[in-house]
Design a protein around this motif. Sequence first.
Motif, short mmCIF file in Angstrom:
data_model
loop_
_atom_site.label_atom_id
_atom_site.label_comp_id
_atom_site.label_asym_id
_atom_site.label_seq_id
_atom_site.Cartn_x
_atom_site.Cartn_y
_atom_site.Cartn_z
N THR A 223 41.03 23.68 -69.26
CA THR A 223 40.67 25.21 -68.04
C THR A 223 39.95 25.50 -67.38
O THR A 223 39.37 26.64 -67.13
CB THR A 223 41.12 26.34 -69.25
OG1 THR A 223 39.82 26.57 -70.33
CG2 THR A 223 42.23 25.70 -70.23
N PHE A 348 47.53 21.80 -68.48
CA PHE A 348 47.19 22.46 -67.25
C PHE A 348 46.96 22.16 -66.00
O PHE A 348 46.72 22.83 -65.18
CB PHE A 348 45.55 22.78 -68.19
CG PHE A 348 45.28 23.71 -69.26
CD1 PHE A 348 46.21 24.89 -69.33
CD2 PHE A 348 45.03 22.62 -70.64
CE1 PHE A 348 45.66 25.55 -70.55
CE2 PHE A 348 44.28 24.01 -71.67
CZ PHE A 348 45.23 24.66 -71.28
N ARG A 352 47.26 24.66 -64.05
CA ARG A 352 46.75 25.68 -62.33
C ARG A 352 46.85 25.53 -60.88
O ARG A 352 46.35 25.64 -60.21
CB ARG A 352 45.62 23.64 -62.65
CG ARG A 352 44.21 24.54 -62.08
CD ARG A 352 42.63 23.70 -62.55
NE ARG A 352 43.15 23.87 -63.78
CZ ARG A 352 42.67 22.93 -64.83
NH1 ARG A 352 43.51 21.91 -64.55
NH2 ARG A 352 42.37 22.68 -66.27
N ALA A 411 45.29 28.32 -66.88
CA ALA A 411 44.69 27.86 -67.60
C ALA A 411 43.22 27.75 -66.49
O ALA A 411 42.72 26.59 -66.26
CB ALA A 411 45.89 26.95 -66.39
#
Length: 429
Positions: A223, A348, A352, A411
């Motif tokens: 993350t 993620f 993202r 994320a």
Amino acid sequence: MDQLKAVRRNARGALALHVWAALGTCLAPLLPFYLRRRQMRGKEIPARVREKMGFPSLPRPSGSLLWFHAASVGEVLSILPLVQACLRQGPDVTVLVTTGTVTASTIVAQRFAHSRVVHQFVPLDVPHWCQRFLDNWTPQVAVFTESELWPTLLSACHTRDLPVVLVNGRMSASSFQVWRHIPGVARHMLSCFAWVSARSQVDAQRLRTLGATTQTDPGDLKTAAPPLPAQVAEMAHLQALIGARPVFVAASTHAGEEAQIAQAAHLARQTCPTLLTIVVPRHPERGAEVASLLNAAPRRALDALPTAQDAFWVCDTLGELGLFFRLATCVFVGNSLPGCHGGGHNPFEPARLGCAMATGPLIHNFEEAFQALHGCVQHVRDARSMAAWVEQMVTHPKRRAELGQLAQQVATVNEALPDDLAEKILALV
């Protein structure tokens, strides 16, 4: 009585470690044949196969050396921001990154194009091979990633008083049960770590139960990673080529999934007739197999581009997911449908970049990540439910954008984690 039990557990653990080391020594004469077989199957680089026996293929850089070990592609990507933070905070250090797979070494070459980063393959867990590796590289700190717990290598580090840390420490429920049956071995290995940074509270508790008493606050490096990169010129070229067509990206797919994805795309095209489905196999060497399954779909590895008549495009390349996620209307995260090995992949990465996502039910390797993204990710069971989700994402852009924005917020929650961990690592040099 409790003290006696502890002594017995430690004795059994020490015995198990000696047996493991002896087994590695006995098997050492046979392992070159095993490596040769892997080499013939394209799973080793011929010129570098001796690295797995501890022989270096590059000279050791002068000065302080930080050693990061990341087994495969996912782990390499997770340590990217941490390596960058260490290089930024320690201008005089060099970083050695070791991996176990060829695909991971390719990602290192792509993503760590830095004069202060070198790559080697990690030696197999044979006592004198590990000693040979450490004799040559003599790192000041060793940083292991996720669940890379190799008894002989860790013991060799411990014997040399080499500080070792574990970042993004992961302990799945199944692995936890295995280690609980050999608590002495687990406790000995975890005692080798100066400190452990667990991926989540659940992982932290499991590691603590097994003996990791010195821990930092949990936090998932996945993350904290930067968005996957994409070449601006290539992205503009592909956007112009695809035009207004909706794009469904099936990312990191495995054998047993592509047929279901093809069926889902066929069903979705009844509502969305211009839909382009980009299939990105996790292992690019499967490109020809996947393209054949998809009616001789064009392959990116052969420089083939999709025409307006093509329903599928097989993108059998490495390091380009950032490009495909940016082109995507919606993304399915592979290795998660019934019929494949299962376990999932890192959600993620698309999150993202603000992608609307779906996954199958087999996500046990990334359970905590998907729990964190609860409410952002659609769970599909088969081709029919996948098709219904694709249709919804294509025809409801506002809802799609809301899901993508929510996933993106989750994320990027640990942006300060790499710098915090880098400071602790450099303090051990």
